[in-house]
Design a protein around this motif. Structure first.
Motif, PDB file in Angstrom:
ATOM      1  N   SER A  53       0.814  -1.216   0.000  1.00 49.07           N
ATOM      2  CA  SER A  53       0.000   0.000   0.000  1.00 49.07           C
ATOM      3  C   SER A  53       0.847   1.264   0.000  1.00 49.07           C
ATOM      4  CB  SER A  53      -0.928  -0.002   1.223  1.00 49.07           C
ATOM      5  OG  SER A  53      -0.180   0.052   2.432  1.00 49.07           O
ATOM      6  N   ASN A  54       2.171   1.120   0.108  1.00 54.52           N
ATOM      7  CA  ASN A  54       3.034   2.302   0.204  1.00 54.52           C
ATOM      8  C   ASN A  54       4.311   2.101  -0.613  1.00 54.52           C
ATOM      9  OD1 ASN A  54       3.519   4.908   1.253  1.00 54.52           O
ATOM     10  ND2 ASN A  54       4.841   4.080   2.864  1.00 54.52           N
ATOM     11  N   LEU A  55       4.173   1.430  -1.769  1.00 48.85           N
ATOM     12  CA  LEU A  55       5.347   1.050  -2.540  1.00 48.85           C
ATOM     13  C   LEU A  55       6.138   2.251  -3.033  1.00 48.85           C
ATOM     14  CD1 LEU A  55       4.160  -1.988  -4.709  1.00 48.85           C
ATOM     15  CD2 LEU A  55       5.813  -1.988  -2.842  1.00 48.85           C
TER      16      LEU A  55
END
Length: 509
Positions: A53-55
């Protein structure tokens, strides 16, 4: 150069024929910089898992960390950090970096992890990396890669360097890569690899299982089936691994295998191969030559690359840009790649200028005609883009089949007729409200209807014709369709206006 014999396993069957398998190697793990040995078990130890979700944020932070370590010349920390990341995450983290920094980081990796990353990075970074390696080091890295990826990378080198690298490779890998490079890059042969397992159809399941047990763990990761061959090497069947393991060890392959397996010919176009994969929900697919001899196999991840490549190509043509500019950081190179498309569009729009010049007298007589030219051209161009995009996608996915072209053409013309009538009524009402001239409004309504019908015919017909001629229909989209519709839309509009000229003069007076 160290190279274990895992990928070249040969087992004599009970009839004296080879049980052959191919697989990626797990050879020397010396770093390409200082020869310092790494324990293979530690090459991918404690792999860092990034938050899905935070690549973007995590990869950006890692990229900054790499740059900081490069500036501080902490080479060992760079290598350790790179080895913590999966090949995909590492390639995406390095993508924003310039090619020189990317090459300096990859230069620190041992051959095996480096081989996993090379298939993910862009060609410019690849070229910068190879400039830092000698021929033996390049050959060692390519030996660690799947044969199809090694062939793809080798094909990016110049002919002289290709020959030097091939000469430095082990004989078995050299033969495989040389064979793959003989096939067209956009064919099944250019897509396949040589890492498959094949046994004689009259050999036992126990012999096949014994062969599997002699292989290394990483060589089995992408093995889903064992292929069965007759004495001439022709493909006769396949046996999924789970069925092989559940079968009686004394049973012969020909008694338990799935006969007449799906396959593709080595010269089949890669787009057709991808469509075949999707139609049958395949994970892997054997490739045969014209004598039905098994020569390779294609994996689902290779097909995913094809789909991405074809989608990128189609999108670039829709937008009127070059495929090469995706990922390009130089504004000069991007401008250079776009200019030919823009110059082509400029040359095409000269047709619009000639049409306006031809009807100059009509425009001078009824100046109000010129007010609606942008509207006519814009709606014709948009209609052509809509229809051509739908047709190109349908041809690419197989939804628009050759034997149903007439049906699709009628549907698009029917749609154009309905939308054209709606737009004709709308522009008639707008014109009456703005100019109060019913004759001009009728001309505008008729012109709008005919222009939309023409645009739909062009947007549908040209891609279908190109497809029939074996040309990629995506070339018919973008600037080409827009320019064509601009010129002929103007021609239709002003021709109608000229026919109604006397009535228009009377309304204007």
């Amino acid at each position: 150069m160290h190279h274990d014999e895992g990928p070249g396993l040969r087992d004599q069957g009970r009839n004296g024929r080879d049980v052959a398998c191919r697989g990626p190697t797990q050879s020397g793990v010396d770093t390409v910089t200082d020869g310092e040995n790494l324990d293979p078990a530690q090459e991918r130890s404690e792999e860092r898992i990034l938050d899905p979700s935070n690549l973007d944020a995590e990869r950006h932070a890692l990229g900054l960390r790499f740059l900081q370590l490069l500036e501080e010349k902490e080479l060992e920390q760079i290598r350790d950090l790179a080895l913590e990341l999966s090949p995909g995450d590492l390639s995406e983290t390095l993508r924003p970096l310039n090619v020189e920094d990317t090459a300096r980081i990859l230069r620190l990796l041992p051959p095996d992890p480096l081989a996993e990353v090379l298939g993910e990075i862009d060609n410019r970074s690849l070229g910068a990396l190879f400039a830092l390696l000698d021929i033996d080091e390049i050959a060692e890295v390519l030996e660690e890669m799947p044969s199809d990826e090694a062939a793809d990378i080798l094909s990016e080198l110049d002919v002289a360097q290709q020959a030097e690298v091939l000469a430095a490779m082990e004989e078995e890998e050299r033969e495989e890569v040389s064979e793959l490079m003989r096939y067209g890059p956009e064919t099944a042969g250019g897509l396949m690899d040589k890492e498959f397992i094949a046994v004689g159809e009259d050999q036992t399941c126990g012999e096949a299982v014994a062969l599997l047990r002699r292989m290394e763990e990483d060589e089995l990761e992408d093995i889903h089936s064992v292929f069965a061959l007759d004495r001439a090497g022709r493909l006769t069947g396949r046996l999924p691994l789970f069925r092989l393991l559940l079968s009686d060890p004394q049973a012969h392959m020909q008694d338990v295998m799935e006969e007449d397996p799906l396959y593709v010919d080595v010269d089949l176009d890669q787009e057709v191969v991808a469509s075949f994969f999707m139609t049958h929900d395949l994970v892997s697919l054997p490739v045969v030559d014209h004598r039905m001899r098994l020569v390779g196999r294609i994996m689902a991840d290779d097909v995913m690359d094809v789909l991405e490549e074809e989608a990128t190509e189609d999108i670039s043509r829709l937008a009127g840009v070059s495929v090469e500019e995706f990922g390009e950081k130089s504004a000069f190179r991007v401008a250079r790649s776009r200019l030919p498309w823009l110059l082509g569009a400029l040359a095409g729009e000269l047709g619009s200028v000639l049409v306006l010049t031809r009807f100059e007298a009509s425009l001078q007589s009824v100046v109000a005609l010129s007010f609606y030219i942008p509207m006519i051209m814009a709606l014709g161009g948009n209609t052509g883009m809509q229809t051509s995009s739908v047709v190109v996608r349908g041809l690419a996915t197989g939804e628009v089949g050759f034997f149903h072209l007439g049906r699709h053409m009628l549907r698009e013309l029917g749609t154009a007729l309905l939308t054209g009538l709606a737009m004709a009524v709308a522009i008639y009402g707008l014109s009456v409200a703005i100019n109060g001239d019913p004759v001009l409004s009728v001309v505008l309504g008729l012109a709008m209807l005919l222009v939309i019908l023409l645009a739909a015919m062009v947007g549908t017909g040209i891609p279908l014709l190109l497809h029939r001629l074996g040309v990629d229909p995506a070339v018919a989209t973008g600037p080409f369709i827009t320019t064509f519709n601009d010129v002929f839309g103007l021609l239709v509009y002003l021709t109608l206006a000229t026919l109604f000229l006397d009535l228009l003069r009377g309304g204007a007076s």
